[in-house]
Design a protein around this motif. Structure first.
Motif, mmCIF file in Angstrom:
data_model
loop_
_atom_site.group_PDB
_atom_site.id
_atom_site.type_symbol
_atom_site.label_atom_id
_atom_site.label_comp_id
_atom_site.label_asym_id
_atom_site.label_seq_id
_atom_site.Cartn_x
_atom_site.Cartn_y
_atom_site.Cartn_z
ATOM 1 N N THR A 1 -8.517 -5.336 5.295
ATOM 2 C CA THR A 1 -8.485 -5.065 3.859
ATOM 3 C C THR A 1 -8.264 -6.353 3.085
ATOM 4 O O THR A 1 -8.980 -6.640 2.122
ATOM 5 C CB THR A 1 -7.372 -4.062 3.542
ATOM 6 N N TYR B 1 -8.314 -1.329 -3.459
ATOM 7 C CA TYR B 1 -8.457 -0.569 -2.223
ATOM 8 C C TYR B 1 -7.384 0.510 -2.113
ATOM 9 O O TYR B 1 -7.655 1.640 -1.702
ATOM 10 C CB TYR B 1 -8.394 -1.503 -1.015
ATOM 11 N N ALA C 1 -7.179 -6.073 -3.494
ATOM 12 C CA ALA C 1 -6.338 -5.323 -2.557
ATOM 13 C C ALA C 1 -5.763 -4.092 -3.255
ATOM 14 O O ALA C 1 -5.725 -2.992 -2.687
ATOM 15 C CB ALA C 1 -5.216 -6.220 -2.041
ATOM 16 N N ARG D 1 -12.551 2.261 5.168
ATOM 17 C CA ARG D 1 -11.478 2.554 4.219
ATOM 18 C C ARG D 1 -11.874 3.770 3.396
ATOM 19 O O ARG D 1 -13.050 4.049 3.239
ATOM 20 C CB ARG D 1 -11.291 1.357 3.266
ATOM 21 N N GLU E 1 0.833 -1.201 0.000
ATOM 22 C CA GLU E 1 0.000 0.000 0.000
ATOM 23 C C GLU E 1 0.871 1.256 0.000
ATOM 24 O O GLU E 1 0.634 2.197 -0.763
ATOM 25 C CB GLU E 1 -0.929 -0.016 1.223
ATOM 26 N N THR F 1 -16.534 -1.574 1.998
ATOM 27 C CA THR F 1 -15.546 -0.502 2.133
ATOM 28 C C THR F 1 -15.948 0.451 3.258
ATOM 29 O O THR F 1 -15.110 0.887 4.050
ATOM 30 C CB THR F 1 -15.419 0.268 0.808
ATOM 31 N N SER G 1 -11.094 -8.333 0.778
ATOM 32 C CA SER G 1 -10.810 -8.638 -0.625
ATOM 33 C C SER G 1 -11.059 -10.123 -0.870
ATOM 34 O O SER G 1 -11.673 -10.512 -1.875
ATOM 35 C CB SER G 1 -9.360 -8.310 -0.970
ATOM 36 N N GLU H 1 -6.424 -2.908 10.500
ATOM 37 C CA GLU H 1 -6.956 -2.269 9.302
ATOM 38 C C GLU H 1 -6.503 -3.001 8.046
ATOM 39 O O GLU H 1 -7.294 -3.276 7.144
ATOM 40 C CB GLU H 1 -6.501 -0.808 9.261
ATOM 41 N N ARG I 1 -7.805 4.700 -2.212
ATOM 42 C CA ARG I 1 -7.233 5.618 -1.238
ATOM 43 C C ARG I 1 -6.500 6.759 -1.928
ATOM 44 O O ARG I 1 -6.560 7.902 -1.491
ATOM 45 C CB ARG I 1 -6.263 4.854 -0.333
ATOM 46 N N LEU J 1 -15.343 -1.170 6.600
ATOM 47 C CA LEU J 1 -13.928 -1.190 6.982
ATOM 48 C C LEU J 1 -13.411 0.195 7.325
ATOM 49 O O LEU J 1 -12.261 0.331 7.723
ATOM 50 C CB LEU J 1 -13.081 -1.718 5.822
#
Lengths: 185, 408
Positions: free
Chosen positions: B265, B310, B307, B229, B43, B224, B269, B261, B314, B227
């Motif tokens: 994620t 996500y 993943a 996110r 990430e 989402t 997924s 967190e 972001r 979470l």
């Protein structure tokens, strides 16, 4: 099922679940902080879920956690946090006079009634224990419950649904009461 | 009895069965912790690429050991508990975040079925009869971590964050549950294994296509939001709430939230892949003894794609406002998921009923649209308890209203 038929694992599971339930329930009463009381309540709910699984009622166990632990206690906490009850130092004042003796009376009547009913047994399912009976296990839970809810108890089910909708709409209407008579804005 | 759905226990629980279960748990845990550290690295690296930065590069090749270094640093930092904090709940909260994230992954099937020492071993840590309901239960429990962390901090902004978190997660759980029901309806099974098997005959049997794309989109959005996110991370909106629920946390407790967190994620997924993209299903080349490897590879590839999405969210999407999050959840996703479930159920009974349901849903959505329109344009009084956001009277308007009343 006679008492001798219980294997060691099921006794361990039962004792664990029972301890969780009893400790959690006592915690709800004994703890002073409302947030801690809500957490104790979650402990009890988890204990009940474990007891459900031990009785092959997997679906009930899952729903117990999703609905009660996952939603209802969250709403309790939501309200507690919004009102800030946990931080107030002056919550010893009895809001309703005489509620404690009345509550004790109610508990005594309920517990006495349950014990009286249990003593005569055969009052819900017709058997002392439901585990090991002809009840569906595992995924069968869902089939059996679904069939019961949508055939035998269809009207009761729909009436409950209507009742819930009415309650929700009523709550919204009461909370959003508009007072435009004051002439402001 | 308890593990009725798993063929491993079909012939009773013997020593070797317990050993197999233990190995599954340990291997699953270890592989997954590795995956979490990789996810954190991935990430950070992907986002820095998208933002024309370099990102982690110091420790190990391509900065791969950065997470390890961060972990060691966090371990040795001072562990602070604020003076106003509720000490017990403050210390409990990180674990309430972490454990549901761990448990949910146990039900994800990452491969087919192996045969070890005469036992059929499903490549998933557990296959409980209630399967996917465990996921819903655990996502319900994970609310507590965020909520209690914010409350126990004894601090203003974390408390706002935790109130937001509880409201948001409860709201999106409804849409989440209803879309899961549509998946269960076509799969005829609650277990994750059964859901994956029902999608095994090829791409056209994957639920994303079989159900129409709508339930998948709703599920993705709802999960989402569940979470927290981006773009639904109003809980951690640093421009409004300092750092959100974990503002007061430091040291290893902060690390636990951080890990939870990223665990969530990956897990979600994997759950999306399981429910809508056939899980480990995919083309298996005819190689003699390695046939069991390819489903795992397919699973990893599919999970990796989500993943990445996500991470992409972001970097690319701006955060929603809090009232927009609530609007989307209650006014759009819940009615849409409910309507789509009715249509799917109708088509499962008979095509005729499907079209009847579609017509009914269309009618209901027109009624709903009219209701929304009227609700939005309605004048609300200044003293109504819940005023719509955006039409709140300005302070000077309130003051004028007060003085006017005193005069008149």
């Amino acid at each position: 099922m006679s008492a001798t038929a219980y294997a060691l694992p099921s006794i361990v599971v039962f004792v664990t679940a029972a301890l969780l339930i009893v400790v959690g329930a006592l915690g709800v009463l004994a703890v002073r902080n409302p947030v801690h009381a809500a957490l104790s309540l979650i402990l009890t709910l988890f204990g009940v879920a474990v007891a459900f699984i031990a009785q092959s009622a997997d679906f009930l166990a899952a729903v117990q956690v999703i609905v009660y632990a996952g939603a209802i206690v969250v709403l309790f906490l939501f309200v507690i946090m919004f009102l800030g009850v946990g931080r107030s130092r002056h919550d010893h004042v009895e809001p309703l006079v005489g509620q404690r003796p009345l509550a004790a009376l109610g508990v005594a009547v309920t517990v006495g009634g349950i014990i009286a009913l249990l003593a005569s047994s055969h009052w819900v399912t017709g058997a002392t224990s439901v585990s090991g009976s002809s009840l569906a296990k595992g995924t069968g839970n869902v089939h059996q419950l679904g069939t019961a809810v949508f055939t035998t108890y269809l009207y009761a089910f729909e009436a409950t649904a209507a009742l819930l909708v009415i309650a929700v709409v009523g709550a919204v209407i009461l909370a959003r009461r508009e007072r435009v008579t004051e002439g402001a804005e | 009895m308890i593990a009725g759905a798993d063929p491993l226990f079909a012939h009773g629980v013997t020593g070797i069965v317990i050993l197999i279960v233990l190995i599954k748990v340990v291997v699953g845990f270890a592989a997954w912790m590795g995956a979490v550290t990789m996810m954190i690295w991935f990430e950070r690296k992907a986002i820095s690429d998208m933002q024309s930065r370099i990102g982690p590069q110091r420790w190990g090749p391509f900065g791969l050991l950065q997470t390890l270094a961060d972990g060691i640093k966090l371990f040795f930092k001072e562990d602070l508990v604020p003076a106003e904090a509720d000490r017990l709940v403050f210390k409990l909260a990180p674990y309430l975040s972490l454990v549901p994230a761990l448990v949910t992954f146990a039900i994800v099937p990452i491969g087919g079925t192996l045969h070890v020492a005469g036992h059929a071993v499903q490549l998933q840590v557990a296959n409980p009869p209630m399967g996917i309901l465990v996921m819903l239960a655990m996502s319900g429990i994970s609310v507590y971590g965020v909520m209690l962390a914010g409350w126990a901090s004894g601090s203003k902004y974390p408390l706002i964050s935790s109130v937001r978190a509880s409201a948001q997660m409860i709201s999106y759980e409804a849409a989440l549950g209803i879309t899961v029901v549509t998946v269960i309806l076509v799969s005829h099974s609650l277990t994750t294994h059964g859901i994956v098997l029902a999608q095994g005959q090829g791409v056209w049997h994957w639920n994303v296509i079989r159900l129409g794309v709508v339930p998948f989109v709703i599920f993705w959005m709802a999960i989402t939001a569940e979470l927290n996110r981006p773009p639904f991370d109003v809980v951690e909106a640093e421009s409004e709430l300092v750092g959100g629920f974990n503002t007061e946390y430091s040291s290893i407790r902060f690390a636990l939230f951080y890990m939870a967190e990223f665990m969530n994620t990956i897990t979600m997924s994997a759950i999306i892949v399981t429910l809508f993209f056939g899980g480990p299903a995919g083309w298996v080349p005819p190689v003699a003894h390695l046939r069991w490897v390819f489903p795992i590879l397919w699973f990893l590839v599919k999970t990796g794609i989500f993943a990445f999405c996500y991470v992409w969210f972001r970097a690319a999407l701006p955060r929603l406002r809090y009232d927009q999050v609530m609007d989307l959840g209650w006014k759009r996703l819940i009615p849409l998921s409910l309507g789509w479930m009715l249509i799917v159920a109708g088509f499962l009974v008979a095509p005729g009923w499907g079209f009847v349901m579609a017509a009914a849903v269309l009618l209901a959505s027109v009624v709903l649209a009219i209701a929304f329109e009227r609700g939005a344009s309605r004048a609300t009084g200044p003293e109504s308890v819940l005023e719509p956001v955006g039409r709140r009277p300005l302070p000077e308007e309130r003051l004028r209203a007060l003085t006017d009343r005193e005069e008149g």
